[in-house]
Design an enzyme around this catalytic site. Structure first.
Site, PDB file in Angstrom:
ATOM      1  N   LYS C  64       1.311   8.675   8.526  1.00 43.35           N
ATOM      2  CA  LYS C  64       1.437   9.078   7.087  1.00 43.35           C
ATOM      3  C   LYS C  64       1.328  10.649   7.008  1.00 43.35           C
ATOM      4  O   LYS C  64       0.145  11.263   7.676  1.00 43.35           O
ATOM      5  CB  LYS C  64       0.723   8.107   6.071  1.00 43.35           C
ATOM      6  CG  LYS C  64       0.903   8.482   4.769  1.00 43.35           C
ATOM      7  CD  LYS C  64      -0.293   7.419   3.801  1.00 43.35           C
ATOM      8  CE  LYS C  64       0.191   7.620   2.369  1.00 43.35           C
ATOM      9  NZ  LYS C  64      -0.851   6.449   1.695  1.00 43.35           N
ATOM     10  N   SER C 139       1.530   3.936  -1.724  1.00 45.90           N
ATOM     11  CA  SER C 139       1.853   5.099  -1.534  1.00 45.90           C
ATOM     12  C   SER C 139       2.490   5.379   0.059  1.00 45.90           C
ATOM     13  O   SER C 139       3.089   6.240   0.388  1.00 45.90           O
ATOM     14  CB  SER C 139       0.832   6.289  -1.820  1.00 45.90           C
ATOM     15  OG  SER C 139      -0.299   5.776  -0.812  1.00 45.90           O
ATOM     16  N   SER C 163      -2.363   0.726  -1.156  1.00 47.66           N
ATOM     17  CA  SER C 163      -0.987   1.638  -0.609  1.00 47.66           C
ATOM     18  C   SER C 163      -0.439   1.169   0.715  1.00 47.66           C
ATOM     19  O   SER C 163       0.357   1.759   1.219  1.00 47.66           O
ATOM     20  CB  SER C 163      -1.516   3.157  -0.641  1.00 47.66           C
ATOM     21  OG  SER C 163      -1.644   3.473  -1.900  1.00 47.66           O
TER      22      SER C 163
END
Lengths: 474, 95, 478
Positions: C64, C139, C163
């Protein structure tokens, strides 16, 4: 006369190898940005890790100021934006400072006064800035240097008291070896709260804060100037506005920085990256045991028990290294006054002349006390001792060696001196006649004895023996 | 929550928003404050000790006082928008 | 790249393929998918690898884009960091590098990890590999998509409320966040430090366990990281789960509006319970007060926004990030932050800052932390009786882009917001696929006691074995 009420907030950088939350060096470097880690710069994703030594030093200071130490070490964030604060928050202690409810005894013109300490807390220093005509430059070296902020109660009543407290506090830092506390390097900085109280008032007047004063003399001047300003306002029927001001050394005046309405809400909250750390009772005890006798205790002993005059006692305790040196001397030779005289006299004179510290000097307590012993035993006289001391400080050689090298060993043997006197008298028969005639030649003959022995004959013994010999002719 | 208060809040956080954005924010505030009000009505909520860390972290050790990580000057300045004499440069800071 | 880590490892050992070719394949798949799904902020083109004999040696993966990678652009999908090149490595990246894993790219997230739609990153929205008209969730949007698309066998994400576990559910892959502190957060750009976890995506539980074994462990850079537990989770995956007990929360499964998707999810859940029972796990119903369950989301918002507003105060464009314009430092900071953050972020910061104000702390901020205590106390009490909580991971399938925005609203389903319990208490929590509704994947979540990561993985693995959704890839073989 209105009563002056002052509270101080003193920031002082603590000694340690590395910074409080990062392992970059805690050192004063002239090379910008040479001791900086990602943590100090608040780069995204960094986390603080507490330095044990910084905590130890803060606990030591808290204890030396007679504060309570909490069971857990915790930190809060103080949130505000400023270019010198890379994370946008400062890690500090808000809820549970490392020390609370303490006191420091100070000496104000010979009177003891207790200054109450509200709290002392551990935090990180910010970056330093250099300002130029149309820009400023940021140096992150100072970022993350451990800082101890000590907050007094509003119990100080004059500029002199404030300075006495600051001197006292600096001395505690130096005695506990927790900071260099050098204001010339910005290591000790001060915020001052000043208010005035009407004579019969029971509540404190409106408080004005003066921020970031870098020297003790600055604190004194700022207080004097602010007190004068507030008195003038009140005398003219005005009101004091609660505000933050700054002190300008060049004009010797304080100026408004921001009003109460603009006061920043720092939105303190517990730093979730720093879990509470148990402060071991044994550890606290261990730290306590490492605190040496502080300057005011030593001052009391020197003046009350050793009967040293206050001026000399003050000179000795002013520097812990000098005081330690002195105490070692007293341990070696129980002549506190004599030692004090030599130390505050000739030794200090030499150090000042050569700009040396006691540590840098080539003199140790054994050397000094050996020399003083020789004086007491009459092996050398005072004048010789001064010469020996000077040479000791120059060369680092011990007193015995120097006395031999300089050929100073006194003749104190009565028989030997008698022989010398008899031969002097034999060569100067006319003097005996003069003596018999009542002429004042005694001192002249002593002088001849000294001349013959090149000053080595013990003057007291010489005088005694000479008197005995001359009396035989009467 | 009135717009003036919201604008002041934004100013303290050092950014600005446009007018419609403040409207959305105002609605959100109404929602969250209403929900927080409900929380306030939970029995004896004020007597509960706040839980800041997920669970007690025991035996956390402090760092030994060693100098280990320092950044080379190039890394310090790499991401700064402006620098001079190995320092980060900003418009003059007036205190 | 639909093979598992074990399979790829075997291929590499038998020299059926070399790791550079594997990397090139991944890069090609990443580039091919970018236009349609937009999972990446950065796709790397240089093959770089350390030698190691770990199971991930030579295996491509993605991170990420809120994980610090020295020398590689890391934006947190925010304009303010669109030019930021870190000068240090996150611990998790360092560990994977040392284990010989090969980084293929940095994936899109909701800006600064704040949000759950995958729609707020500065490089555009991430689409669900199962249906391009739907969100993948956030996310950790790009990481979930990359694994669901079969670009890489595993990916790293971060999880503050859900997330990792929510996008895993919407993407039909496995998503796991271990106990708080099990994986060092050093180098993870923070959202809300007391809730932030790193997490792992893969297409089966075993792969997740393999990666967890590599990245877990105490880190002297993170004071909240746990001491080493000296366990190898992979070795415990196949232990019997007979006699284990799980519970679900009755109130979260109410369907008063007769939502059809929700009905199907509840039906599926009943089926999952049967599967649990078939392997010897007993599942019971428990009750938690609705008052408390309804407090989850506002408490989460209050805590996360408050911590975030402080965590992101370093984003001022001075020492890093996009520099603002202006004549004074205040002007340049204000300009950088005004241009650098999207509207959603600004709203969250303002809410967080308001909550932290002196006069609001007691009523808003501390009350949120108090709710956290009540929830965690309740869970810990139940965990005395049960080995874990089992729940549908979400109240529905991945929403359409127009369905849902990240605005706070009154309408709120407990079943869509319970995953943050795992963050409140730092519990190990895993989401695994358990079926389809309207051709979209749905998932089950298991949350266990703190520090019992091995047991959670063990139960998930056994359950996965008796369901047919292991190793699935969106859109069939790639």
């Amino acid at each position: 006369m209105r009563k002056v009420v002052i509270g101080l907030e003193v920031h002082c950088e603590l000694k340690s190898n590395s910074k409080i939350f990062s392992s970059a060096k805690n050192g004063f470097s002239d090379i910008p940005n040479s001791n900086v880690s990602v943590v100090d710069m608040g780069m995204p994703g960094i986390l603080p890790v507490v330095n044990k030594e910084a905590v130890r030093n803060s606990i030591k200071m808290a204890l030396a100021m007679n504060c309570m130490v909490p069971d857990y070490l915790t930190f809060e964030r103080k949130n505000y934006f400023y270019p010198d604060l890379p994370k946008g928050y400062q890690i500090t202690q808000f809820k549970h400072p490392i020390g609370t409810n303490g006191y420091v005894m100070i000496d104000v013109n010979g009177e003891d006064k207790k200054i109450l300490i509200h709290d002392t807390h551990l935090e990180e220093d910010t970056a330093s800035m250099d300002h130029y005509n149309d820009y400023s430059l940021l140096d992150y070296n100072r970022c993350g240097v451990p800082l101890l902020e000590t907050v007094t109660e509003p119990c100080i009543n004059s500029a002199d008291e404030a300075v006495a407290f600051l001197e006292g506090l600096r001395s505690i830092f130096l005695y506990t070896d927790t900071s260099y506390a050098r204001s010339d390097k910005g290591q000790i900085r001060c915020d001052v709260n000043v208010s005035l109280m009407e004579e019969n008032a029971t509540e404190l007047g409106t408080r004005v804060e003066i921020k970031n004063i870098n020297s003790f003399s600055g604190v004194k001047e700022a207080i004097i100037s602010e007190v004068a300003r507030q008195n003038e306002v009140l005398d003219n029927g005005g009101e004091i506005v609660q505000e933050t001001r700054r002190y300008d050394e060049s004009t010797n005046k304080t100026y408004t920085m921001r009003s109460k309405e603009d006061a920043i809400d720092y939105r303190y909250f517990t730093d979730p990256n720093l879990p509470p750390i148990k402060i071991d009772k044994e550890w606290v005890e261990e730290i306590k045991s490492e605190i040496p006798k502080l300057h005011n205790e030593r001052f009391r002993i020197y003046t009350k028990e050793y009967n040293i005059n206050t001026k000399d006692a003050y000179t000795i305790v002013k520097d812990k290294k000098v005081s330690d040196f002195y105490e070692e001397c007293v341990n070696l030779l129980n002549e506190p006054v004599l030692i004090s005289n030599w130390l505050t006299g000739d030794v200090m004179k030499y150090l000042n002349r050569e700009s040396l510290t006691i540590e840098e000097a080539k003199l140790n307590p054994i050397m000094l006390t050996d020399m003083i012993k020789m004086v007491i035993q009459g092996k050398i006289n005072g004048k010789q001792a001064k010469e020996v001391l000077e040479k000791m400080l120059d060369t680092g050689k011990d007193a015995n060696t120097l006395v031999n090298e300089l050929g100073m060993t006194q003749i104190s043997d009565e028989g030997e001196i008698r022989q010398i006197i008899l031969s002097v008298l034999a060569e100067n028969k006319n003097l005996i006649d003069d003596y018999k005639a009542g002429k004042k030649v005694f001192d002249y003959i002593v002088g001849l004895v000294m001349k013959t022995t090149r000053g080595k004959a013990n003057p007291i013994i010489s005088a005694k023996v000479l008197k005995e010999e001359l009396e035989k002719y009467l | 929550m009135d717009k003036k208060t919201l604008k002041l809040l934004a100013k303290k956080l050092m950014f600005t928003m446009n007018e419609e954005e403040y409207d959305t924010l105002s609605e959100e505030f109404a929602t969250i404050l209403k929900q927080m009000d409900l929380i306030g009505k939970i029995d004896n909520i004020d007597k509960v000790e706040p839980l800041i860390y997920p669970f007690p972290l025991e035996n956390t050790l402090m760092r030994e006082d060693e100098v280990l990580d320092e950044l080379p000057i190039d890394d310090i300045l790499l991401n700064s928008g402006s620098s001079l004499y190995n320092q980060v440069k900003v418009p003059k800071v007036v205190e | 790249m639909v093979k598992s880590i074990i399979e790829l490892n075997e291929d590499l050992r038998n020299e059926k393929i070399d790791s550079e070719s594997l990397f090139n394949q991944s890069v090609k798949l990443a580039k091919d998918s970018q236009k349609e799904y937009n999972p990446f902020v950065t796709i790397l083109d240089k093959y770089e690898k350390n030698d190691s004999d770990s199971l991930v040696n030579g295996i491509p993966y993605v991170l990420k884009d809120n994980i610090s990678t020295k020398g590689i652009l890391t934006t947190a999908s925010s304009n303010i960091l669109s030019n930021y090149v870190p000068v240090y490595d996150a611990t998790i990246y360092k560990k994977l590098k040392e284990a010989g894993a090969v980084l293929v790219g940095k994936t899109v997230l909701d800006e600064l990890a704040m949000g759950g739609t995958g729609m707020t990153g500065h490089t555009g929205i991430v689409k669900n590999p199962w249906d391009k008209s739907r969100q993948i969730g956030g996310s950790s949007a790009g990481s979930a998509a990359a694994v669901a698309l079969g670009i890489v066998p595993f990916a790293i994400g971060s999880d503050t409320g859900d997330s990792v576990r929510k996008p895993a559910a919407y993407g039909g892959v496995v998503g796991f966040k271990p106990t708080y502190g099990r994986i060092s957060r050093y180098g993870l750009f923070p959202f809300a430090s007391s809730l932030d976890h790193l997490g792992i995506f893969a297409r089966n539980v075993r792969d997740v366990a393999i990666v967890t074994d590599i990245v877990k462990g105490h880190d002297e850079h993170d004071m909240t990281s746990l001491p080493d537990d000296d366990k190898i989770y992979t070795k415990m995956l196949d232990q019997s789960v007979k006699g284990r007990k799980l519970f679900y929360i009755k109130e979260a499964l109410e369907n008063d509006d007769n939502d059809s998707n929700l009905s199907e999810i509840i039906d599926n859940f009943k089926n999952v319970i049967k599967k649990c029972e078939s392997i010897g796990i007993e599942v019971c119903e428990e009750s938690i007060s609705k008052e408390l369950l309804l407090a989850l989301y506002p408490a989460y918002m209050a805590i996360s926004c408050a911590e975030a507003t402080s965590n992101d105060a370093n984003l001022n464009g001075i020492h890093f990030g996009v520099r603002g314009e202006g004549k004074t430092p205040d002007e340049i900071i204000t300009d950088a932050r005004t241009k650098g953050f999207s509207e959603l972020i600004k709203r969250r910061f303002i809410i967080g800052s308001y909550i932290l104000q002196r006069e609001n702390q007691e009523k808003l901020f501390l009350n949120a932390y108090r709710v956290r205590r009540l929830v965690v106390d309740k869970m810990n009490e139940l965990f005395k009786k049960y080995d874990g909580l089992i729940m549908p991971a979400a109240a529905g399938i991945a929403p359409k882009f127009e369905d849902k925005t990240d605005k706070l609203s009154d309408k709120y389903l407990i079943l869509d917001n319970h995953l943050c319990i795992g963050n409140f208490g730092g519990y190990p929590s895993i989401t695994i696929p358990c079926g389809f509704v309207n051709k979209m994947p749905i998932a089950i979540n298991i949350t266990g006691r703190i520090k019992e990561d091995d047991l959670v993985l063990n139960m998930a693995n056994k359950l996965e074995d008796v369901m047919e959704y292991k190793n699935q890839v969106a859109g069939g073989d790639k």
